[in-house]
Scaffold this active site. Structure first.
Site, PDB file in Angstrom:
ATOM      1  N   LYS A 172      39.178  32.405  14.124  1.00  0.00           N
ATOM      2  CA  LYS A 172      37.868  32.397  14.662  1.00  0.00           C
ATOM      3  C   LYS A 172      37.513  33.543  15.673  1.00  0.00           C
ATOM      4  O   LYS A 172      38.247  33.295  16.825  1.00  0.00           O
ATOM      5  CB  LYS A 172      37.426  30.931  15.302  1.00  0.00           C
ATOM      6  CG  LYS A 172      35.852  30.761  15.507  1.00  0.00           C
ATOM      7  CD  LYS A 172      35.412  29.650  16.349  1.00  0.00           C
ATOM      8  CE  LYS A 172      35.647  30.029  17.816  1.00  0.00           C
ATOM      9  NZ  LYS A 172      34.664  31.079  18.347  1.00  0.00           N
ATOM     10  N   PRO A 173      36.751  34.471  15.401  1.00  0.00           N
ATOM     11  CA  PRO A 173      36.349  35.207  16.273  1.00  0.00           C
ATOM     12  C   PRO A 173      35.402  34.719  17.446  1.00  0.00           C
ATOM     13  O   PRO A 173      34.618  33.755  17.124  1.00  0.00           O
ATOM     14  CB  PRO A 173      35.568  36.774  15.468  1.00  0.00           C
ATOM     15  CG  PRO A 173      34.962  35.980  14.409  1.00  0.00           C
ATOM     16  CD  PRO A 173      36.157  34.639  13.940  1.00  0.00           C
ATOM     17  N   GLY A 225      42.026  33.946  25.543  1.00  0.00           N
ATOM     18  CA  GLY A 225      40.602  33.691  26.164  1.00  0.00           C
ATOM     19  C   GLY A 225      40.984  33.058  27.628  1.00  0.00           C
ATOM     20  O   GLY A 225      41.795  33.418  28.167  1.00  0.00           O
ATOM     21  N   GLU A 247      47.273  33.165  26.037  1.00  0.00           N
ATOM     22  CA  GLU A 247      47.151  34.351  26.852  1.00  0.00           C
ATOM     23  C   GLU A 247      45.637  34.157  27.607  1.00  0.00           C
ATOM     24  O   GLU A 247      44.632  34.427  26.832  1.00  0.00           O
ATOM     25  CB  GLU A 247      47.248  35.618  26.205  1.00  0.00           C
ATOM     26  CG  GLU A 247      47.480  36.755  26.979  1.00  0.00           C
ATOM     27  CD  GLU A 247      46.381  37.476  27.524  1.00  0.00           C
ATOM     28  OE1 GLU A 247      45.450  36.758  28.458  1.00  0.00           O
ATOM     29  OE2 GLU A 247      45.938  38.507  26.852  1.00  0.00           O
ATOM     30  N   LEU A 248      45.804  33.811  28.921  1.00  0.00           N
ATOM     31  CA  LEU A 248      44.400  33.345  29.394  1.00  0.00           C
ATOM     32  C   LEU A 248      44.093  34.084  30.567  1.00  0.00           C
ATOM     33  O   LEU A 248      43.170  33.704  31.513  1.00  0.00           O
ATOM     34  CB  LEU A 248      44.621  31.921  29.888  1.00  0.00           C
ATOM     35  CG  LEU A 248      45.518  31.031  28.809  1.00  0.00           C
ATOM     36  CD1 LEU A 248      45.673  29.634  29.513  1.00  0.00           C
ATOM     37  CD2 LEU A 248      44.278  30.834  27.745  1.00  0.00           C
ATOM     38  N   CYS A 281      42.198  41.908  30.277  1.00  0.00           N
ATOM     39  CA  CYS A 281      42.924  40.943  31.033  1.00  0.00           C
ATOM     40  C   CYS A 281      44.093  41.435  32.085  1.00  0.00           C
ATOM     41  O   CYS A 281      44.497  40.904  33.092  1.00  0.00           O
ATOM     42  CB  CYS A 281      43.296  39.954  30.190  1.00  0.00           C
ATOM     43  SG  CYS A 281      44.653  40.713  28.886  1.00  0.00           S
ATOM     44  N   GLU A 382      39.558  35.665  38.693  1.00  0.00           N
ATOM     45  CA  GLU A 382      39.367  36.913  37.885  1.00  0.00           C
ATOM     46  C   GLU A 382      37.996  37.448  37.866  1.00  0.00           C
ATOM     47  O   GLU A 382      37.047  36.683  37.772  1.00  0.00           O
ATOM     48  CB  GLU A 382      39.839  36.455  36.495  1.00  0.00           C
ATOM     49  CG  GLU A 382      39.941  37.861  35.574  1.00  0.00           C
ATOM     50  CD  GLU A 382      40.648  37.326  34.052  1.00  0.00           C
ATOM     51  OE1 GLU A 382      41.261  38.142  33.586  1.00  0.00           O
ATOM     52  OE2 GLU A 382      40.248  36.054  33.631  1.00  0.00           O
TER      53      GLU A 382
END
Length: 491
Positions: A172-173, A225, A247-248, A281, A382
């Site tokens: 799912k993009p 995400g 990966e956040l 990121c 972030e």
């Protein structure tokens, strides 16, 4: 072929869950509209993946690799068209988009080479006439969720290792940038990918992403995400005891010591902070500069930031494109406003330009903040935009302490020519990736992984491939008699 349709079971299919407009960040205008999946179509996609997986896994790895090489070649042949799709839906400059698409092709050619490299083990048994085999086998059906900042490369990052391992996948993009993935669906079909091996569904994360990651017939979830989304996925996966790879994001420290090449450090800091408008990121999120070179570094860094060319991302002369969306633009504006209220000093006050390169776009010029402290939100949260806090440090020890004072742990940077400092950084910086005298992007053969809130598991290289495989232990007895009576114990 309509390249804006989903891919389910080898067919291009319109979604039954309504439609969504896709905005061009350069103009702020709608330039495409797509249909989105219903929850029933998510079930269809997972069922198609489940039905296709045994045959796909039974193929010789070299057969799978041949298809992957064709995918890589097709991405390269259609690179310019795909790069322009990336620019239109995401906003990064065309030169960066071309680099992203080259990476998208590279993932398939790189992982195709593992056709002869996925190895098992043979161990001696405690019994006569027996061997113990540990095989690496596919996990089965993979659910993949990707974000908006690299809408083409992250498709490949998830799909390529899944394919060579013998898995099938439902991807799912992000709902704001679905077109690159949907276009790549056409290339997958043209390459001869069997029906059901790759499925692409569109829709909002809260609905379609939730339906996919909570599906009882999914065997692995891989997601790139935000931290909140990652935590929700992990909690959902616990209900089905499904492994996850997350990966956040990050809050990368960029350490500049007084013995480094200052010009190299400045160029690198500018590249790392402003590539993709700061929406990466592994971006330089907080710059820590030794006091002996602080003034020199800041002067050059501000000058280089001012010199960046904000413009139409389809122009090869553009250095900085727009933010991806109005929502993201306003989020970064709030972050800057809060930092200034906390005491940060805007040495370079950026923001929305008075005369934007293209009317209606989500434009933002660089901001450089000084006078920051480690406890400030700007140093902890972030940013994901063209804003950089720069902090003066008295020593390498202070830089290490500030760097590690973070709930994130993805990437870190150090610029120094002192080998002792380099080795201390290797040992003491508590991040999954450490870059010495260089910046990203990461290499295909590396391992992109983070600590703490930056996630668990990881992508790329042999270690990233391991997430898409599981182990099966086989006790192969050829003695003709049962060894149980000879064993010291048996469960």
């Amino acid at each position: 072929m309509n390249t804006n349709l989903m891919l389910i079971g080898g067919e291009r299919i319109a979604g039954n869950g309504g439609s969504r407009d896709v905005f061009n960040p350069t103009t702020g205008q709608v330039f495409a509209s797509i249909s989105e999946a219903s929850k029933a179509q998510v079930d269809d996609a997972v069922s198609a993946a489940r039905a296709a997986q045994p045959h796909w896994a039974a193929m010789a790895p070299l057969e799978r690799a041949a298809i992957m090489h064709r995918i890589s070649a097709l991405i390269s042949e259609n690179a310019e068209e795909l790069a322009r799709i990336v620019v239109q839906e995401q906003g990064k400059p065309i030169n960066e988009a071309r680099g992203e698409v080259a990476g998208a092709a590279g993932f398939f050619s790189y992982y195709a080479e593992f056709a002869r490299r996925i190895q098992g083990e043979i161990l001696p048994s405690d019994a006569r006439g027996e061997q113990i085999w540990i095989q690496r086998v596919p996990v089965g059906v993979v659910a993949a969720i990707i974000p908006w900042n690299y809408p083409a490369a992250l498709v490949s990052r998830k799909v390529a290792p899944s394919m060579i391992a013998g898995n099938t996948i439902v991807l799912k993009p992000h709902e704001e940038t679905p077109l690159s993935a949907l276009y790549m669906g056409k290339l997958f079909m043209d390459a001869g990918v069997p029906a059901g091996v790759i499925n692409i569904v569109t829709g909002a994360g809260a609905e379609i992403g939730e339906a996919l990651t909570s599906h009882a017939d999914v065997d692995l979830i891989t997601m790139t995400g935000s931290v909140p989304t990652g935590k929700r996925i992990m909690a959902t996966a616990a209900n089905n005891l499904v492994p996850v790879s997350l990966e956040l994001g990050g809050k990368a420290p960029f350490i500049v010591m007084d013995d480094c090449d200052i010009d190299l450090a400045v160029r690198s800091a500018v590249t790392s902070r402003y590539m993709n408008c700061g929406q990466v990121c592994i971006c330089n999120e907080r710059t820590l500069v030794h006091e002996r070179v602080y003034d020199q570094f800041v002067e050059k860094f501000v000058a280089a930031s001012r010199a960046l060319r904000l413009g139409d991302p389809l122009s090869e002369q553009t250095d900085l494109g727009p933010k991806v969306s109005q929502r993201e633009l306003e989020k970064v504006e709030r972050i800057v406003e809060a930092a200034i209220k906390e005491g940060a000093e805007p040495l370079l006050q950026g923001g929305r330009p008075e005369t934007p390169p293209v009317k209606g776009g989500y434009w933002m010029t660089p901001t450089v903040l000084t006078g920051v402290k480690p406890s400030m939100a700007i140093m902890q949260d972030e940013i994901f935009g063209p804003v950089v806090p720069v902090m003066r440090v008295e020593s390498f020890d202070e830089a290490l302490s500030v760097a590690n004072d973070s709930r994130y742990g993805l990437s870190a940077y150090l610029f120094t020519n002192d080998f002792a400092k380099i080795m201390r950084a290797v040992n003491d910086i508590n991040f999954g990736e450490v870059y010495i005298n260089r910046v990203g992007p990461e290499s295909l053969q590396g391992f992109h992984n983070g600590y703490r809130n930056s996630g668990l598991g990881g992508d790329d290289g042999i270690h990233g491939l391991e997430a898409f495989l599981r182990k099966k232990t086989v006790y192969a007895n050829y003695s003709g008699t049962s060894p149980v009576a000879l064993m010291p114990y048996a469960e």
